[in-house]
Design a protein around this motif. Structure first.
Motif, PDB file in Angstrom:
ATOM      1  N   MET A 168       0.834  -1.196   0.000  1.00  0.00           N
ATOM      2  CA  MET A 168       0.000   0.000   0.000  1.00  0.00           C
ATOM      3  C   MET A 168       0.869   1.247   0.000  1.00  0.00           C
ATOM      4  O   MET A 168       1.685   1.449   0.897  1.00  0.00           O
ATOM      5  N   ALA A 169       0.693   2.079  -1.021  1.00  0.00           N
ATOM      6  CA  ALA A 169       1.552   3.247  -1.200  1.00  0.00           C
ATOM      7  C   ALA A 169       0.849   4.535  -0.791  1.00  0.00           C
ATOM      8  O   ALA A 169      -0.297   4.789  -1.181  1.00  0.00           O
ATOM      9  N   PHE A 170       1.556   5.313   0.009  1.00  0.00           N
ATOM     10  CA  PHE A 170       1.123   6.650   0.397  1.00  0.00           C
ATOM     11  C   PHE A 170       2.214   7.606  -0.065  1.00  0.00           C
ATOM     12  O   PHE A 170       3.354   7.506   0.388  1.00  0.00           O
ATOM     13  N   THR A 171       1.885   8.522  -0.944  1.00  0.00           N
ATOM     14  CA  THR A 171       2.917   9.371  -1.529  1.00  0.00           C
ATOM     15  C   THR A 171       2.583  10.845  -1.353  1.00  0.00           C
ATOM     16  O   THR A 171       1.493  11.218  -0.917  1.00  0.00           O
ATOM     17  N   GLN A 172       3.553  11.660  -1.742  1.00  0.00           N
ATOM     18  CA  GLN A 172       3.324  13.088  -1.834  1.00  0.00           C
ATOM     19  C   GLN A 172       3.010  13.359  -3.306  1.00  0.00           C
ATOM     20  O   GLN A 172       2.420  12.524  -3.979  1.00  0.00           O
ATOM     21  N   GLN A 225      -2.790   5.307  -2.643  1.00  0.00           N
ATOM     22  CA  GLN A 225      -3.712   6.242  -2.022  1.00  0.00           C
ATOM     23  C   GLN A 225      -3.632   7.622  -2.689  1.00  0.00           C
ATOM     24  O   GLN A 225      -2.552   8.087  -3.050  1.00  0.00           O
ATOM     25  N   THR A 226      -4.778   8.264  -2.837  1.00  0.00           N
ATOM     26  CA  THR A 226      -4.835   9.560  -3.497  1.00  0.00           C
ATOM     27  C   THR A 226      -3.983  10.597  -2.753  1.00  0.00           C
ATOM     28  O   THR A 226      -4.028  10.682  -1.528  1.00  0.00           O
ATOM     29  N   VAL A 227      -3.229  11.368  -3.516  1.00  0.00           N
ATOM     30  CA  VAL A 227      -2.346  12.389  -2.956  1.00  0.00           C
ATOM     31  C   VAL A 227      -3.169  13.497  -2.299  1.00  0.00           C
ATOM     32  O   VAL A 227      -4.211  13.905  -2.814  1.00  0.00           O
ATOM     33  N   SER A 228      -2.691  13.983  -1.165  1.00  0.00           N
ATOM     34  CA  SER A 228      -3.310  15.120  -0.475  1.00  0.00           C
ATOM     35  C   SER A 228      -2.387  16.319  -0.553  1.00  0.00           C
ATOM     36  O   SER A 228      -1.161  16.184  -0.491  1.00  0.00           O
ATOM     37  N   SER A 229      -2.961  17.513  -0.663  1.00  0.00           N
ATOM     38  CA  SER A 229      -2.145  18.727  -0.731  1.00  0.00           C
ATOM     39  C   SER A 229      -1.442  19.064   0.581  1.00  0.00           C
ATOM     40  O   SER A 229      -0.275  19.439   0.575  1.00  0.00           O
ATOM     41  N   PRO A 230      -2.118  18.966   1.740  1.00  0.00           N
ATOM     42  CA  PRO A 230      -1.437  19.326   2.992  1.00  0.00           C
ATOM     43  C   PRO A 230      -0.235  18.415   3.255  1.00  0.00           C
ATOM     44  O   PRO A 230      -0.303  17.199   3.071  1.00  0.00           O
ATOM     45  N   GLY A 255       2.418  16.074   4.920  1.00  0.00           N
ATOM     46  CA  GLY A 255       2.569  15.125   6.018  1.00  0.00           C
ATOM     47  C   GLY A 255       1.351  14.322   6.400  1.00  0.00           C
ATOM     48  O   GLY A 255       1.454  13.418   7.234  1.00  0.00           O
ATOM     49  N   THR A 256       0.202  14.609   5.817  1.00  0.00           N
ATOM     50  CA  THR A 256      -1.004  13.887   6.246  1.00  0.00           C
ATOM     51  C   THR A 256      -0.907  12.391   5.982  1.00  0.00           C
ATOM     52  O   THR A 256      -1.488  11.584   6.711  1.00  0.00           O
ATOM     53  N   GLN A 257      -0.157  12.018   4.925  1.00  0.00           N
ATOM     54  CA  GLN A 257      -0.104  10.607   4.547  1.00  0.00           C
ATOM     55  C   GLN A 257       0.799   9.785   5.461  1.00  0.00           C
ATOM     56  O   GLN A 257       0.743   8.554   5.451  1.00  0.00           O
ATOM     57  N   ILE A 258       1.642  10.439   6.275  1.00  0.00           N
ATOM     58  CA  ILE A 258       2.615   9.691   7.079  1.00  0.00           C
ATOM     59  C   ILE A 258       1.929   8.895   8.189  1.00  0.00           C
ATOM     60  O   ILE A 258       2.138   7.680   8.294  1.00  0.00           O
ATOM     61  N   PRO A 259       1.081   9.495   9.032  1.00  0.00           N
ATOM     62  CA  PRO A 259       0.371   8.675  10.026  1.00  0.00           C
ATOM     63  C   PRO A 259      -0.643   7.727   9.397  1.00  0.00           C
ATOM     64  O   PRO A 259      -0.904   6.648   9.935  1.00  0.00           O
ATOM     65  N   GLN A 260      -1.201   8.116   8.244  1.00  0.00           N
ATOM     66  CA  GLN A 260      -2.131   7.212   7.557  1.00  0.00           C
ATOM     67  C   GLN A 260      -1.429   5.927   7.142  1.00  0.00           C
ATOM     68  O   GLN A 260      -2.000   4.827   7.229  1.00  0.00           O
ATOM     69  N   GLU A 288       7.109  18.497   9.808  1.00  0.00           N
ATOM     70  CA  GLU A 288       5.732  18.557  10.304  1.00  0.00           C
ATOM     71  C   GLU A 288       5.567  17.673  11.538  1.00  0.00           C
ATOM     72  O   GLU A 288       6.254  16.656  11.694  1.00  0.00           O
ATOM     73  N   GLY A 289       4.626  18.033  12.380  1.00  0.00           N
ATOM     74  CA  GLY A 289       4.353  17.231  13.576  1.00  0.00           C
ATOM     75  C   GLY A 289       3.891  15.831  13.256  1.00  0.00           C
ATOM     76  O   GLY A 289       4.175  14.881  13.997  1.00  0.00           O
ATOM     77  N   ASP A 290       3.185  15.664  12.120  1.00  0.00           N
ATOM     78  CA  ASP A 290       2.697  14.334  11.730  1.00  0.00           C
ATOM     79  C   ASP A 290       3.840  13.349  11.534  1.00  0.00           C
ATOM     80  O   ASP A 290       3.678  12.145  11.761  1.00  0.00           O
ATOM     81  N   PHE A 291       4.987  13.854  11.078  1.00  0.00           N
ATOM     82  CA  PHE A 291       6.154  12.985  10.882  1.00  0.00           C
ATOM     83  C   PHE A 291       6.570  12.347  12.201  1.00  0.00           C
ATOM     84  O   PHE A 291       6.742  11.128  12.303  1.00  0.00           O
TER      85      PHE A 291
END
Length: 446
Positions: free
Chosen positions: A156-160, A206-211, A213-218, A246-249
Motif C-alpha cells: 500500500m503506497a502513500f505518496t506526496q 492512495q490519493t495524494v493530499s495537498s497538505p 505530512g497527512t499521509q505519514i500517520p495514515q 511537520e508534527g505528523d512525521f
C-alpha cells in the motif's frame, strides 16, 4: 552543499552507525570460581563492586559512567550514503551489483524516460493555459523507479506529489495521468482534485493530499492493519524533507516504532522545501539521524542511483516483513526544476548550482551509461524510445482535452453510502441556483 561519505553497505540497524558499548552480563559481575583462594577473592571483589549498568523505566539497561560529557552532535559519525553506481554509471569496485535482470532494468529506464517526457509536455501545457497546475519530477526519476521496482504491487503506497513514477511502474497509463490533470470524465477522482493528485484503489496507491505530512500517520495505520491481517505486504510512505518538519512525521514514526509496524518511510531529501534550504530547516545530520531516537532501523541512499534505490528498498522491505518493524530511508537527491508551476527556483538558488547537478549527477544519464556498459542499450534504441514516448504523451494530452467534464452531481458521491440530509439540501440548492441562472454557466448539466 553538505559533503557526505559514501558506502556500499545497505540497510542496517541505527546502532551500527554509532560506537557499540560492551555488553555487561550477569555472569560478568557475579561469576564465582572455586579454583584457588586468589580467584575466589577476585570473584568476590567483582561481586561486591557497584553495578556497571542500571535498569530504568521501560526495562532498558543503560551503562553508568563517572565522566561528565555533553555530546557535541558535530563530532558524532555522519551517516554514509549507500551507493552502487558512480556518477559515470560504472559499478563501484567495492559494491555488490543487485541481481536486477535485463527486463526489469529496461522497464525501469523506459519508465524514467516516459516520466521525463510527461513532465516536459505537461509543464509546457500548463504554461500554455491548458492545465491549471503541474509539478515535475525532474532529477528524481531514479529514486522513484528504483524503489518502485523493488516493491510488491500490493504494497500500500502513500505518496506526496512527486512520486508519479511509482504509479507509472504499476501500469497507470499516460492517458490516465492526462485525464486526471485535465479533470475530465475519465478522471478516477471525478475532477474533484487539483492536477498531479493521482490515486488508484486498484493499484493500491492512495490519493495524494495537498497538505504536507497527512499521509505519514495514515501509512502507519495501513501498515498496522496489514500486520494484524497477516498479509505479506507492507505500507510504504514517501514524503519530502520539508514534510519531515511537520508534527505528523514525529507522531507517525513514534507510533510505528512502538507498535512494530511494517512500514517503510522514504524521505525524498532534495535540498529544498519549496524555497527553504535544508540549512534553514534543521540542524544535525539530515533526516536519517532521527531514527535512533525512535529505535528504528534506517539507511541513507543515493537517490540518483537507480541500482542503490532498488537494492536498499528491497532490503528495507525484507526487514519490515521479517521483523514486523519500520524502516526509515533518506534518499539524497536534487530537484532540477521548479517546485511547481507556481514557483521560481532562481529566487533562492543559483543557476550554476542547478547546472552542476544536471551535468554531473543526472539520474537518467547515469542509468543509461550503466545499461550501455552492460550491452543492453544504445543511442539508436534511445532515440526511438524517446520519440515514441513524446508522441504517446502528446496524443494522451490531446485526447484528454476532448473529453467531457464530470457531471455536477458527482460532487455529492463517494463520501457516504447513503447521502445524508444536509448534502441532499446542498444539492437541491445548487440545482435551484442553476435553474434561476440558466444560461450563465457553460456545461452546467446534471
Amino acid at each position: 552543499m553538505l559533503s557526505l561519505p559514501l558506502s556500499t553497505r545497505c540497510v542496517r540497524p541505527w546502532a551500527a552507525a554509532t560506537q557499540k558499548l560492551p555488553k555487561v552480563t550477569k555472569s560478568t559481575t557475579s561469576h564465582m570460581s572455586s579454583a584457588g583462594s586468589e580467584t575466589t577473592r577476585a570473584a568476590a571483589a567483582t561481586r561486591d563492586a557497584p553495578a556497571k549498568v542500571g535498569v530504568y523505566a521501560g526495562g532498558k539497561e543503560m551503562p553508568f559512567t563517572s565522566i561528565l560529557r555533553i555530546e557535541d552532535p558535530d563530532k558524532l559519525p555522519v551517516w554514509p550514503v549507500f551507493r552502487v553506481l558512480d556518477d559515470d554509471g560504472s559499478v563501484r569496485a567495492d559494491a555488490v551489483e543487485p541481481k536486477l535482470g535485463k527486463e526489469t532494468a529496461l522497464k525501469m529506464y523506459g519508465n524514467m524516460v516516459r516520466l521525463e517526457a510527461m513532465d516536459d509536455i505537461f509543464y509546457n501545457a500548463q504554461r500554455q493555459g491548458r492545465i491549471s497546475f503541474y509539478l515535475q519530477s525532474a532529477g528524481e526519476e531514479a529514486l522513484q523507479m528504483g524503489g518502485a521496482a523493488a516493491l510488491d504491487m500490493n504494497d500500500m503506497a502513500f505518496t506526496q506529489y512527486r512520486e508519479p513514477g511509482l504509479l507509472m511502474w504499476r501500469d497507470f497509463g499516460v492517458q490516465s495521468f492526462a485525464d486526471q490533470c485535465l479533470s475530465n470524465i475519465s478522471d478516477l477522482g471525478k475532477g474533484r482534485q487539483m492536477p498531479v493528485h493521482y490515486g488508484s484503489k486498484e493499484l493500491h496507491y492512495q490519493t495524494v493530499s495537498s497538505p504536507l505530512g497527512t499521509q505519514i500517520p495514515q501509512a502507519v495505520g495501513a501498515g498496522y492493519a496489514l500486520k494484524l491481517s497477516g498479509k505479506d505486504n507492507i505500507a510504504v510512505c514517501y514524503f519530502g524533507d520539508g514534510a519531515a518538519s511537520e508534527g505528523d512525521f514525529h507522531a507517525a514514526l513514534a507510533l510505528a516504532a512502538t507498535r512494530d509496524v511494517p512500514v517503510l518511510f522514504v524521505c525524498r531529501n532534495n535540498g529544498y522545501a519549496i524555497s527553504t534550504s535544508v540549512a534553514d530547516q534543521y540542524r544535525g545530520d539530515g533526516i536519517v539521524s532521527r531514527a535512533p531516537g525512535y529505535g528504528m532501523h534506517a539507511v541513507r541512499v543515493d537517490g540518483n542511483d537507480a541500482l542503490a534505490m532498488f537494492a536498499a528498498t528491497a532490503e528495507a522491505r525484507r526487514v519490515c516483513l521479517s521483523q514486523k518493524k519500520p524502516v526509515l530511508m533518506e534518499a539524497m537527491t536534487y530537484r532540477l526544476g521548479h517546485h511547481s508551476t507556481s514557483d521560481d527556483w532562481s529566487r533562492y538558488r543559483s543557476s550554476n548550482e542547478v547546472k552542476q547537478w544536471k551535468a554531473n549527477h543526472h539520474p537518467i544519464r547515469r542509468f543509461y551509461s550503466y545499461l550501455e556498459g552492460k550491452g543492453w542499450w544504445d543511442s539508436a534504441k534511445d532515440r526511438v524510445l524517446r520519440d515514441r514516448e513524446r508522441r504517446s504523451v502528446l496524443i494522451a494530452l490531446e485526447t484528454a482535452e476532448r473529453k467531457a467534464k464530470p457531471s455536477l452531481g458527482s460532487m455529492f458521491e463517494d463520501v457516504y453510502e447513503v447521502v445524508p440530509p444536509h448534502l441532499q439540501e446542498q444539492k437541491h440548492q445548487l440545482y435551484a441556483h442553476l435553474e434561476r441562472n440558466a444560461g450563465r454557466y457553460d456545461g452546467a448539466g446534471g
